[in-house]
Design a protein around this motif. Structure first.
Motif, short mmCIF file in Angstrom:
data_model
loop_
_atom_site.label_atom_id
_atom_site.label_comp_id
_atom_site.label_asym_id
_atom_site.label_seq_id
_atom_site.Cartn_x
_atom_site.Cartn_y
_atom_site.Cartn_z
N ARG A 138 0.83 -1.21 0.00
CA ARG A 138 0.00 0.00 0.00
C ARG A 138 0.87 1.26 0.00
O ARG A 138 0.57 2.23 -0.70
CB ARG A 138 -0.93 0.00 1.21
CG ARG A 138 -2.04 -1.03 1.15
CD ARG A 138 -3.10 -0.75 2.21
NE ARG A 138 -2.56 -0.80 3.56
CZ ARG A 138 -2.49 -1.90 4.30
NH1 ARG A 138 -2.91 -3.06 3.82
NH2 ARG A 138 -1.98 -1.87 5.52
N HIS B 163 2.18 1.79 -3.54
CA HIS B 163 1.33 1.91 -4.72
C HIS B 163 -0.06 2.52 -4.49
O HIS B 163 -0.74 2.83 -5.47
CB HIS B 163 1.14 0.53 -5.36
CG HIS B 163 2.42 -0.13 -5.76
ND1 HIS B 163 3.25 0.36 -6.73
CD2 HIS B 163 3.03 -1.25 -5.27
CE1 HIS B 163 4.31 -0.42 -6.86
NE2 HIS B 163 4.22 -1.40 -5.98
N THR B 164 -0.48 2.71 -3.24
CA THR B 164 -1.85 3.14 -2.97
C THR B 164 -1.87 4.56 -2.42
O THR B 164 -1.04 4.91 -1.58
CB THR B 164 -2.52 2.18 -1.95
OG1 THR B 164 -2.46 0.86 -2.47
CG2 THR B 164 -3.97 2.57 -1.72
N ASP B 165 -2.83 5.35 -2.87
CA ASP B 165 -2.99 6.70 -2.32
C ASP B 165 -3.61 6.60 -0.92
O ASP B 165 -4.49 5.77 -0.69
CB ASP B 165 -3.90 7.54 -3.21
CG ASP B 165 -3.24 7.89 -4.54
OD1 ASP B 165 -2.00 7.96 -4.57
OD2 ASP B 165 -3.97 8.07 -5.52
N GLU C 246 -5.89 7.22 2.33
CA GLU C 246 -7.27 7.64 2.60
C GLU C 246 -7.25 8.58 3.80
O GLU C 246 -6.97 8.17 4.92
CB GLU C 246 -8.15 6.42 2.89
CG GLU C 246 -9.56 6.74 3.35
CD GLU C 246 -10.26 7.72 2.44
OE1 GLU C 246 -10.59 8.83 2.92
OE2 GLU C 246 -10.46 7.38 1.26
N GLY D 33 -1.33 15.17 3.21
CA GLY D 33 -1.30 14.53 1.90
C GLY D 33 -0.01 14.83 1.16
O GLY D 33 0.56 13.95 0.49
N ALA E 25 3.28 12.18 -0.26
CA ALA E 25 3.50 12.03 -1.70
C ALA E 25 4.46 10.87 -1.96
O ALA E 25 5.41 10.65 -1.22
CB ALA E 25 4.06 13.32 -2.28
N LYS E 26 4.20 10.11 -3.02
CA LYS E 26 5.05 8.96 -3.33
C LYS E 26 6.47 9.40 -3.69
O LYS E 26 7.45 8.75 -3.30
CB LYS E 26 4.45 8.15 -4.48
CG LYS E 26 3.06 7.60 -4.22
CD LYS E 26 3.03 6.65 -3.04
CE LYS E 26 1.64 6.04 -2.87
NZ LYS E 26 1.50 5.36 -1.56
#
Length: 286
Positions: free
Chosen positions: A228, A231-233, A235, A248, A252-253
């Protein structure tokens, strides 16, 4: 706190252990007193099976030196040490000023998520310290819910590298040391070295946890959490509106898309964490 166990050391240099405070993957913390009963200190004593590893000793001593350099502000002053390395089989310990406090994890488990103002003070205090670390080109890698204390006048950082923040630490065959961090970052999962922006990603996880009581992306089994994180934004619907955008951006990735520690500190508390916490009522009543 809990009573001392039969095999716990009673003395650390000039300090007499009173009770166990907390355990971590790499060490046991004791409340102790020095020359007088009022002279209280927190002793962080390395687990003996790990202290026997040369690699562990080097990392433990390096993290103790980092704590020395950061002492002041939101880092308690170090009072003494048993980490001079003179004897490879000697005990490893540090003594720091005792500040009555709960860990962030203890506070959330006891009273639930923190109000927005408390999250701002917590985040600003941590970010101010990260800014000092990053100014030297170093990386902290010491943030976790159990390494951040909530004291009456503001937060305190208690871990200054991977050993202090480890979720697991063990001796491997051949005298090797294995350390697993509780919080990883997308770049670390991809096999890259941690950099200053990695601390900001973990700060984002920590602030989301403080604000909601759960950690986006990182909760659950380690392998699933790693997938996660990579690869996952996240929540963040439960995060207060005024904090959601900043958290947020911290999550950031791409490391280059994250704000700096100084920018985070200013956005959370323009007057500084100490200014926003002035009056000593920054934490909700128990």
């Amino acid at each position: 706190m809990e009573a001392l166990r039969q095999d716990d050391p009673r003395r650390f240099g000039p300090y007499t252990a009173l009770v166990r405070l907390r355990e971590t993957a790499a060490a046991v913390q004791y409340l102790a007193h020095g020359a007088t009963p009022q002279d209280l200190a927190v002793i962080t004593a390395a687990r003996p099976e790990l202290a026997a590893l040369p690699g562990f000793r080097r990392h433990f001593e390096a993290e103790a030196r980092t704590a020395d350099r950061l002492a002041g502000g939101w880092v308690a002053a170090r009072l003494g040490t048993g980490t001079d390395g003179a004897e490879d089989d000697g005990p490893l310990w540090t003594a720091a000023e005792y500040v009555p406090a709960l860990t962030l994890a203890e506070a959330i488990e006891t009273a639930g998520p923190l109000p927005e103002r408390a999250v701002r003070i917590l985040g600003a205090g941590i970010a101010e310290t990260l800014s000092r670390v990053h100014a030297t080109g170093a990386v902290l890698q010491g943030l976790a819910p159990r390494t951040v204390l909530l004291a009456g006048d503001g937060p305190r950082l208690t871990a200054f590298g991977p050993l202090g923040a480890a979720a697991d630490a063990e001796a491997r065959p051949g005298g090797q040391l294995s350390v697993r961090l509780g919080y990883l970052t997308p770049e670390q999962i991809e096999g890259e070295e941690a950099g200053p922006a990695s601390d900001l990603f973990v700060l984002g996880l920590l602030l989301a946890y403080a604000a909601t009581g759960s950690t986006p992306l990182a909760d659950g089994p380690a392998t699933e959490a790693a997938e996660r994180i990579a690869h996952t934004d996240p929540e963040l619907a439960s995060v207060p509106d005024a904090l959601r955008d900043l958290i947020g951006r911290c999550l950031a990735k791409a490391p280059d898309d994250r704000p700096t520690a100084g920018a985070v500190a200013a956005e959370l508390a323009l007057e500084g964490a100490a200014g926003l916490a002035k009056g000593g009522d920054w934490l909700p009543a128990p």
